[in-house]
Motif scaffolding. Sequence first.
Motif, short mmCIF file in Angstrom:
data_model
loop_
_atom_site.label_atom_id
_atom_site.label_comp_id
_atom_site.label_asym_id
_atom_site.label_seq_id
_atom_site.Cartn_x
_atom_site.Cartn_y
_atom_site.Cartn_z
N ILE A 1 13.27 22.91 32.84
CA ILE A 1 12.67 23.27 34.14
C ILE A 1 13.79 23.52 35.13
CG2 ILE A 1 11.40 22.29 36.08
CD1 ILE A 1 9.52 21.04 34.06
N GLN A 2 14.80 22.67 35.04
CA GLN A 2 15.91 22.82 36.00
C GLN A 2 16.61 24.15 35.78
OE1 GLN A 2 18.77 19.64 35.90
NE2 GLN A 2 20.40 20.98 36.56
N SER A 3 16.91 24.44 34.49
CA SER A 3 17.67 25.68 34.32
C SER A 3 16.82 26.88 34.69
CB SER A 3 18.21 25.81 32.90
OG SER A 3 17.20 25.59 31.99
N ALA A 4 15.50 26.78 34.47
CA ALA A 4 14.65 27.89 34.87
C ALA A 4 14.62 27.99 36.39
CB ALA A 4 13.24 27.69 34.34
N ALA A 5 14.52 26.82 37.01
CA ALA A 5 14.45 26.82 38.47
C ALA A 5 15.72 27.39 39.06
CB ALA A 5 14.22 25.39 38.96
N LEU A 6 16.80 27.18 38.35
CA LEU A 6 18.08 27.66 38.89
C LEU A 6 18.39 29.07 38.41
CD1 LEU A 6 20.15 24.42 38.52
CD2 LEU A 6 19.19 25.39 40.60
N SER A 7 17.45 29.65 37.63
CA SER A 7 17.76 30.99 37.16
C SER A 7 17.76 31.93 38.35
CB SER A 7 16.72 31.45 36.15
OG SER A 7 15.56 31.79 36.84
N LYS A 8 18.44 33.02 38.21
CA LYS A 8 18.60 33.91 39.36
C LYS A 8 17.42 34.87 39.45
CE LYS A 8 23.06 32.90 40.32
NZ LYS A 8 23.07 31.49 39.96
N ASN A 9 16.27 34.34 39.09
CA ASN A 9 15.09 35.22 39.14
C ASN A 9 14.01 34.48 39.88
OD1 ASN A 9 12.40 36.10 38.23
ND2 ASN A 9 13.57 37.57 37.02
N ASN A 10 13.53 35.08 40.95
CA ASN A 10 12.58 34.35 41.78
C ASN A 10 11.32 33.97 41.03
OD1 ASN A 10 14.06 34.21 44.11
ND2 ASN A 10 13.61 36.34 44.64
N GLU A 11 10.88 34.91 40.19
CA GLU A 11 9.63 34.64 39.47
C GLU A 11 9.79 33.40 38.58
OE1 GLU A 11 6.72 36.93 36.31
OE2 GLU A 11 8.63 37.83 36.87
N VAL A 12 10.89 33.39 37.84
CA VAL A 12 11.11 32.27 36.91
C VAL A 12 11.30 30.98 37.69
CG1 VAL A 12 12.67 31.34 35.18
CG2 VAL A 12 12.14 33.76 35.21
N SER A 13 12.10 31.05 38.73
CA SER A 13 12.44 29.80 39.39
C SER A 13 11.19 29.21 40.03
CB SER A 13 13.55 30.03 40.41
OG SER A 13 13.22 31.10 41.24
N LEU A 14 10.38 30.07 40.59
CA LEU A 14 9.18 29.57 41.26
C LEU A 14 8.25 28.98 40.20
CD1 LEU A 14 7.88 29.28 43.91
CD2 LEU A 14 6.91 31.55 43.73
N ALA A 15 8.11 29.70 39.09
CA ALA A 15 7.22 29.19 38.04
C ALA A 15 7.72 27.86 37.50
CB ALA A 15 7.15 30.20 36.91
N ALA A 16 9.04 27.73 37.42
CA ALA A 16 9.59 26.47 36.91
C ALA A 16 9.13 25.33 37.80
CB ALA A 16 11.11 26.55 36.92
N LEU A 17 9.15 25.60 39.11
CA LEU A 17 8.73 24.52 40.02
C LEU A 17 7.24 24.25 39.84
CD1 LEU A 17 10.82 25.32 43.16
CD2 LEU A 17 11.26 23.72 41.33
N LYS A 18 6.48 25.31 39.56
CA LYS A 18 5.05 25.05 39.33
C LYS A 18 4.91 24.13 38.13
CE LYS A 18 3.53 29.57 40.96
NZ LYS A 18 3.02 30.84 40.50
N SER A 19 5.68 24.44 37.09
CA SER A 19 5.60 23.59 35.91
C SER A 19 6.04 22.17 36.25
CB SER A 19 6.49 24.12 34.80
OG SER A 19 6.09 25.42 34.50
N PHE A 20 7.05 22.08 37.06
CA PHE A 20 7.55 20.76 37.47
C PHE A 20 6.40 20.04 38.17
CE2 PHE A 20 11.58 18.73 39.53
CZ PHE A 20 11.30 17.56 38.86
N GLN A 21 5.77 20.75 39.06
CA GLN A 21 4.65 20.11 39.77
C GLN A 21 3.58 19.69 38.77
OE1 GLN A 21 3.59 23.21 42.43
NE2 GLN A 21 4.76 22.36 44.10
N GLU A 22 3.37 20.59 37.77
CA GLU A 22 2.29 20.26 36.84
C GLU A 22 2.60 18.97 36.10
OE1 GLU A 22 -0.34 22.26 33.31
OE2 GLU A 22 1.07 23.49 34.40
#
Length: 1703
Positions: A1135-1156
């Motif tokens: 989740i962290q590496s996705a959140a830190l990816s340089k892609n807004n879509e991925v990073s935002l989705a990572a946080l959604k998953s984190f929230q989930e």
Amino acid sequence: MSTSSPEAVKKLLENMQTDLRSLSMECKKKFPPVKEAAESGIVKIKTIAARNTDILAALKENSSEVVQPFLMGCGTKEPKITQLCLAAIQRLMSHEVVSEAAAGNIINMLWQLMENGLEELKLLQTVLVLLTTNTVVHDEVLSKAIVLCFRLHFTKDNITNNTAAATVRQVVTVVFERMVAEDERFKGIVEQAPPVQGNTNRRSVSTLRPSAKDAYMLFQDLCQLVNADAPYWLVGMTEMTRTFGLELLESVLNDFPGVFLQHQEFSFLLKERVCPLVIKLFSPNIKFRQGSSSSASPAPVEKPYFPICMRLLRVVSVLIKHFYSLLVTECEIFLSLLVKFLDGEKPQWLRAVAVESVHRLCVQPHLLRSFCQSYDMKQHSTKVFRDIVNALGSFIQSLFIVPNAGNPAAISAPAGGSGSGTQSAAQAGQGTGGVSGNLTTQAAFEYRGTWIPLMTVSVQGSAKATYLEMLDKVEPPSIPEGYAMSVAFSALLDLVRGITSMIERELATEEEAAAEFRETHPDQQWHPQQGAHQVWEEMVSACWCGLLAALSLLLDASTDETATENILKAELTMASLCGRLGLVTPRDAFITAICKASLPPHYALTVLSSNAANLSSKAYSIQGQSVQIISPSSESHQQVVAVGQPLTAQPQGTVVLTAKNIQCMRTLLNLAHCHGAVLGTSWQLVLATLQHLVWILGLKPGVGGALKPGRAVEGPSTVLTTAVMTDLPVISNILSRLFESSQYLDDVSLHHLINALCSLSLEAMEMAYGNNKEPSLFAVAKLLETGLVNMDRIEILWRPLTGHLLEVCQHPNSRMREWGAEALTALIKAGLAYKHDPPLAQNQRLQLLLLNPLKELSNVLHADIRQKQLESVLQILQSQGDSLGPGWPLVLGVIGAIRNDQGESLIRTSFQCLQLVVTDFLPTMPCTCLQIVVDVAGSFGLQNQELNISLTSIGLLWNISDYFFQRGEAITQELEREEEAQQKQAKEKGETLNRPFHPAPPFDCLWLCLYAKLGELCVDPRPAVRKSAGQTLFSTIAAHGTLLQQPTWHIVVWKVLFHLLDCVRTSSTTADKEKIESGGGNILIHHSRDTAEKQWAETWVLTLAGVARIFNTRRYLLQQLGDFFEAWEILLNHIQSAALSKNNEVSLAALKSFQEILQIVTPNKDSDKAGDALAAMGVPPVLIDPLSASGPGRPLVRSDSLVERLTRYNGAEMQAPPPGEESALEDSALWWSAWNTWYRTGTDSTRPPSGPTEKFSFIPSQPFLTALIQIFPALYQHIKSNFSMEDLKKLGVILHGAVSVPISSDASPFILPSYTEAVLTSLQEAVLTSLDVLQKAICVGPENLQVMYPAIFEQLLLFVEFSCKPPQYGRMETKHVANAKYNQAEWVALNYVPFAERSLEVVVDLYHKTACHKAVINEKVLQNIIKTLRMPLGLKYACPSESTWKLAVSSLLKVLSIGLPVARQHASSGKFDTMWPELANAFEDFLFTKSIPPDNLSIQEFQKNEAIDVEVVQLISTEILPFANFIPKDFVGQIMAMLNRGSIHSQSPSFTEAEIDVRMREDFSKVCFETLLQFSFSNKVSTPQEGYISRMALSVLLKRSQDVLRRYVEDERLSGRCPLPRQQVTEIIFVLKAISTLMDSLKKTQPENVDGNTWAQVIALYPTLVECITCSSSEVSSALKEALGPFKDFMQPPVSRVQNGES
């Protein structure tokens, strides 16, 4: 009636008496003595008859007397009397009543008659009767009788001569017959062998019995006579001819071989006498050469003499035939001579006779075998047998080469004596034309212009000689043309027939014996006698070269079908025999000959030519004689029956087949058909030839491999006569039968056949390379046929057969390839359909063997072959799909062997097969194959030729998973049984069981393979496939995961999900950022997906969300796994590496998953309450809704009730573990892990770029940051118990960083409120919410949490500063939003004012609650607040927003109102010491700001602002100065100075006159002054401190007044008539008023309260006031009056000094 019967005796007596009477009658007159003798004879006979019972014996005893009268009668030399007497004597003889003595007398008498030349015939007759009727004649008497006959042979009378010759022959025979009879009588008695004496010339005869002795003497003398020496025994011989002697010798030898073989003496004669004699007599023939001139040799050479020569050859034949064993050496010489007589230089008649002799030998195979044993197999011996055969061969060759008289080169024969078979002769011979042009029907041979007719010379198998029987001829006869050839031809055929039938008979008996032996001793090995085999092999080895040379030549020259047939038959039987004996070279040579003869002349067929070359180099040179194989000339006039295309490259154009070729072809077929078992490696020759013939005849393979006459399409080059047309179906039939008969071959032979076909096919393949000529499919077709008929033992030939066909399938020539595939697939289908025994279902090995080539075909790159393969797979599935059983892995392997370089059609076909399997056959296949089905379906997903197939195959995987789900229990049981079996095997072998995902149970492994496959597809290069696979994977795990056992989940998590996440992460991070041009033609790609990176981003989002959801929904299950914590960590890491990816879509989705995953509540907390708690704390509802629960992919509406199934497999969820301490502990670890992830993510995402940023450096988006910060409150709930100061600092850094991040200009219109609205962005809200949650938690938390307050203040104050000093994000340039036209700046800073102001409100609020907390006091929070506020206060009008400083002031007032009492309380502790200067500075900065009010400030505004200033001063007067004694002096001093400064107008002179009233802040000055004064004389001085304040205040005031007055006077004087500025006038008035106020105050105050200094300062004012009197302003004047008035109180007389106590 026998001679001894009474009647015969009676008759004899009567006849004798009659004869005597007749005699006496005849001699009565002339010869009285005879008469008397006759009469006394009668008496004598009567007497004997009367006296004796045995009359004959008595007669014999008295025979001398009885015979006497007749002898005397003969002596009369009177013809009549002589005849009578001889007749009588003969009668006596015939009754055997002649004694030895009597016989001697008779012979003497006969001799006299002979010398007188009387009654010669009668004499001969008498001698013959005498010798034949009894054996009384011996020794000299016998010899005399024989000589007598000989002498009569040489009379002048022809009849006598001939009769005598016959008699001699008979007599000689009688002598030997007597000996034979004697031997019979003495058979039983064993004799002492006589001691052998020295090697004397004549053997002692003493050892012989009488008859034998006679025979010996006779034979010895015959030899002497033939040798022209004097006889020893036949005394009285006058003359003798050699021819007669030789004939007699021959007859004796021929008729009585036993005599010579049984008696040493006779053997000795043979050796010592006969043989040398024969050799000597042969010499003229040997030396003689035709055509050599007499002058060449000094002595004239004796010419060969036909009669003698011919007889000698007859003798030799007999010698060889009967006494071969005795005369080994001699026979060797004879045979060599015989061979020499066949030479071309010998006279024709001699050669003819010699050839007849040779023929005689040829019909005696056993004799030939003896030759072979005695000579050819011995070392250092002439190879006689070989020479005979070779001589025959050379002889035949020489007949075709007609010597040319004018060409001596042609005649001189090679020394080897092989006949003039040299090339030169052959060529010379061509010149002389034989019979050319005219075709005859007569059987004949024709070769290179020489035409030789063929006659019938003898019945096959018997050597009926013509010239050897011409005993009456003296001159050599003339030999008809073709006779010698015909004999030689018969000899050859008989030789072959004899040898082969003899050896085959013996082989057959040996085989019978072997079979019998095996039956009786099944356990032992049969050992045949070596000797016999060696002899057979030697015989064949010796003769085959010569035979082959001769037969090949004859075959080539033959014009007669029968002759050709015979020659071919001979070659065939030889080939077969060689094959049976295992003699490969000769076998191949004969077969090659037949093959060559089948093909057109000079047809370049490599197999044959190379073979012939081998043969000529090996075989022929070994033999002593050079035998030439004459290459076929084929000028022979043969009937042409077919014209066709050659299969070889040479000769170009067309080739011609003759009737003879076809005949040979049939022989070849016959050979293959009947003798296939012995052909071995020569199948190759046979098949190669057949292949070429088939090709020339235009036969092409049809279904099943049978050859059918091709269509006329083959082109104009193939011309077939009707003769052949009718033959073709027959030939094609025989060809098929030939391969059908391969089912009767034994395994080894079958292998030879297959190998030959394979190498043929290899050649055909070689030829078909590099040219597009139609290839020869003969071999492939026949391989197919052979395979089909041998299905019952297909195992033994399957590997070589299919191995080769697989090679064919890889051939570049499409026709060749196509047939290879046709044959292979036909064989496989036939093999599977064949009713094997045991059936395939029970013979797995065979089934796998049959299917294996189908799998191998997958390695072929040609699409047409693969198409064929897949079509046959479809057919096999449709016909045998239900019974494939163990063959499934192979079939699936074939279906799955797809590669991306194959065309779409192939992939489609194989996919059809797969669909068929999945829809129809999953239940019938062994469960162990299900995994392969999964793999294959996966590979179709991965192929990149056809996107639709990829997507459909993912659908198939879903169907397969359904099948697993429905048939779960059955599959589980079967797999577990299989597993047990395998483990048992593995244990026995001592190996470990190796299968994927091993520890998991087999059924779970099946699921794991399915998941792993889907996992692979989830990282396919094509986004559509990834998406579909991802949805399917997570859906199957969600729908069917309950079936998995708990430990398997461990593998799912680690090997499937995390592995997938790793791959996706890697691919996403390395994906290409290049823009993808919109796909072909009309497909448009949305800008959010127009790079590979963006497409991968979508995959990453999907995957991460899916995994997070699994973690969420299967939490209870997963927590029971041992390493849930590690898994959690890894998930968080992803989740962290996705959140830190340089892609807004991925990073935002990572946080959604984190929230989930953070909404997961620990089992022992009620989730609803937790949610409410968050809401109560003001946590905003989390972001956009988490992905809908059923997930992407199919709607999960299942046909049979899912609930039932779940309960059946009672899923782990339903057994939540009991809440316990342990889980709580573990939980906190999880949450802290989540906190660390959140912290790392926050830190990394909000850390500003270092260094000058490039254009592309990534800046996180606002929604991302908002989501990030929004996670914190929820997370905090779980970690608050251990949330430390350290953590708080970390949080602060992130919050600060997040707020500092600028917005990209293109997004700003959507996020930023317009500048005028004071609204917070959602991010800012979230930040404040987080702090709010924290401070509330501290508020209700335990004591130790309170130390965090200062930190929270610090954080908030940081934000407050943003109002004046927006944060920097690295070195990035941001435009302020107000002046940023959106398109100019890339990044826009937020409007931080509302945020800062809100923060400030929070600070005040919080301080309100916490001012008295120890930590707040200790950490100097108040000082920090003041310090922070100083900035907006100081900036005042310069603040970005006016509201800021106003809020700052009001906040300061509120804070001070709470904080100052606390500060006073803790004055002594010194904790607030540093605050006071800070506060003073703050007041000063604010009240005397450096910033200029904006020009557009209205008067009302100004007055409002002044009111704020006044408020501050009031605060000072109420909250600070009254408590001066608790406050540091310096501070009070500062305040005083400030008030002082405020009380005096010091405004800048820039105002317009109108405004000046207002802008002067008169109210403010007044308040300042009043405050100053108030504190100057506060009468309730309770502490020295307060007094000090008032003193200070006074002195300040006075000093200030003094200054103002002075300046006024000065200005007044300078200005002259001009009035002073209003402001200065006001000021002076104010000062004057102040002075009057001061005077009032001084009056009221007790004098002791007033410092002396003060007085001095007051009085010092007076002169200044006086100076002001000159002022022109009336207002100043009136104020001046009031000020001067009170001075009267100071005016009093000076008090005198009292010194030393005096007044």
